[in-house]
Design an enzyme around this catalytic site. Structure first.
Site, PDB file in Angstrom:
ATOM      1  N   GLU A   1       2.625  -3.921  -0.930  1.00 26.51           N
ATOM      2  CA  GLU A   1       2.244  -3.665   0.461  1.00 26.51           C
ATOM      3  C   GLU A   1       2.011  -4.956   1.249  1.00 26.51           C
ATOM      4  O   GLU A   1       2.187  -4.996   2.465  1.00 26.51           O
ATOM      5  CB  GLU A   1       0.965  -2.816   0.492  1.00 26.51           C
ATOM      6  CG  GLU A   1       1.189  -1.351   0.205  1.00 26.51           C
ATOM      7  CD  GLU A   1       1.811  -0.643   1.401  1.00 26.51           C
ATOM      8  OE1 GLU A   1       3.030  -0.817   1.614  1.00 26.51           O
ATOM      9  OE2 GLU A   1       1.083   0.062   2.106  1.00 26.51           O
TER      10      GLU A   1
ATOM     11  N   THR B   1       2.624  -1.174  11.149  1.00 27.34           N
ATOM     12  CA  THR B   1       1.242  -1.345  10.690  1.00 27.34           C
ATOM     13  C   THR B   1       0.701  -2.693  11.151  1.00 27.34           C
ATOM     14  O   THR B   1      -0.443  -2.813  11.587  1.00 27.34           O
ATOM     15  CB  THR B   1       1.195  -1.239   9.148  1.00 27.34           C
ATOM     16  OG1 THR B   1       1.758   0.028   8.782  1.00 27.34           O
ATOM     17  CG2 THR B   1      -0.216  -1.333   8.615  1.00 27.34           C
TER      18      THR B   1
END
Ligand SMILES: Nc1ncnc2c1ncn2[C@@H]1O[C@H](COP(=O)(O)OP(=O)(O)O)[C@@H](O)[C@H]1O
Ligand SMILES: N[C@@H](CCOP(=O)(O)O)C(=O)O
Length: 294
Positions: free
Chosen positions: A120, A168
């Site tokens: 991530e 994000t």
């Protein structure tokens, strides 16, 4: 090839920014792996054209590197990238579970969470685990630096995904750097209510606990039509609504499975009135990544 289904996830749940997450029964990524001398990646499915195949830039490729498990990796995206449904995390979670099995590394599911979180980091700049934890472990998860707590929750939800993109990274940029004491008190109260609701599978408590006075209002501004969509979902019977992850997905908790159809239709309709195409998933809190076979 070894095949793993890794579910989409919804992180934050309003009051649990960077801490709470749930696995969704659908959609999901399917990740297939076979041993190779070096890692190569093929991507198909929803939004595949926006997903890098260069291993160093793909969350699944980073996981293969971290696990020292080179492989040919095929990712069938069920979860569109930049959705707020943990798209990059599903691939990282699927790859971690698949490569651990393929190379017989023997890591526990919790150890795989921290490994997948490294994947991530390539997307958001930080190794946050609030999506990979539920995608690997299933249920409702609480992630802190001290460890992960998992609760086996079961609730009907709708996630509505507009045809717009919020990365994000961009959505992290609008989060305020500090909070006032009254905002902190409100957030702690709501987060505690939500956890109690998850322990009891109580949609009223969970819906009430989704509210947060800091992060969600800032991010809602990035989602065209958000306020109208949230109002429409509540009018159709949802107990609570919030931004899913960093958005643009919007999550609504329902009282029962039958109510999901009306809530989904209200949310899609409200996005439509705002001039935004959207699709809704009638889903629920579900299991973590599953090995489907070789
Ligand atoms: N395996 C992957 N699946 C999806 N997106 C990936 C993957 N690897 C890297 N990415 C990148 O991650 C970004 C999407 O991640 P993110 O912004 O966190 O969206 P989401 O909210 O869906 O998780 C995109 O820029 C995409 O190119
Ligand atoms: N806690 C993170 C979660 C991001 O979730 P995603 O599904 O949008 O990748 C954040 O809120 O930034």
């Amino acid at each position: 090839m070894l095949t793993v289904r890794a579910p989409a996830t919804s992180a934050n749940l309003g009051s649990g920014f960077d801490v709470f997450g749930v696995a969704l029964t659908r959609p999901a990524d399917v990740v297939r792996v076979e041993r190779a001398s070096e890692t190569t990646i093929e991507v198909t499915g929803a939004g595949a054209e926006f997903v890098p195949t260069e291993p160093a830039e793909n969350t699944a490729g980073v996981v293969a590197r971290e696990l020292d498990a080179p492989a040919h990796i095929e990712i069938d995206k069920g979860v569109r990238p930049s959705s707020g449904l943990g798209s990059s995390a599903s691939s990282a979670a699927g790859a971690a579970v698949a490569l651990n099995e393929l190379y017989d590394r023997g890591l526990s599911r919790e150890e795989l969470v921290w490994l997948a979180a490294e994947g991530e980091a390539v997307v958001s700049g930080e190794a946050h685990a609030d999506n990979v934890a539920p995608s690997i472990l299933g249920g409702f998860t609480i992630v802190t630096d001290e460890g992960i707590t998992r609760i086996d929750a079961d609730l009907p939800v709708v996630v509505c995904l507009p045809e717009t993109v919020v990365s994000t990274r961009e959505a992290r940029g609008v989060v305020p750097e500090s909070v006032e004491m009254d905002q902190m008190v409100e957030t702690v109260g709501n987060a505690s209510t939500l956890v109690a609701g998850m322990c009891r599978d109580d949609p009223e408590l969970v819906g009430r606990g989704l509210t947060d006075p800091v992060v969600t209002p800032a991010r809602a501004d990035l989602i065209e039509g958000y306020d109208a969509v949230a109002d429409a979902a509540r009018e159709a019977g949802a107990t609570g609504v919030t931004v899913s992850g960093a958005g643009p997905g919007v999550l609504a908790v329902c009282r029962d499975c039958d109510q999901r159809r009306a809530v989904a239709s209200a949310m899609v309709g409200a996005f439509g009135e705002a001039g935004v195409d959207a699709q809704a998933y009638q889903t629920g809190i579900g299991r973590g990544a599953e090995i489907l076979g070789e």
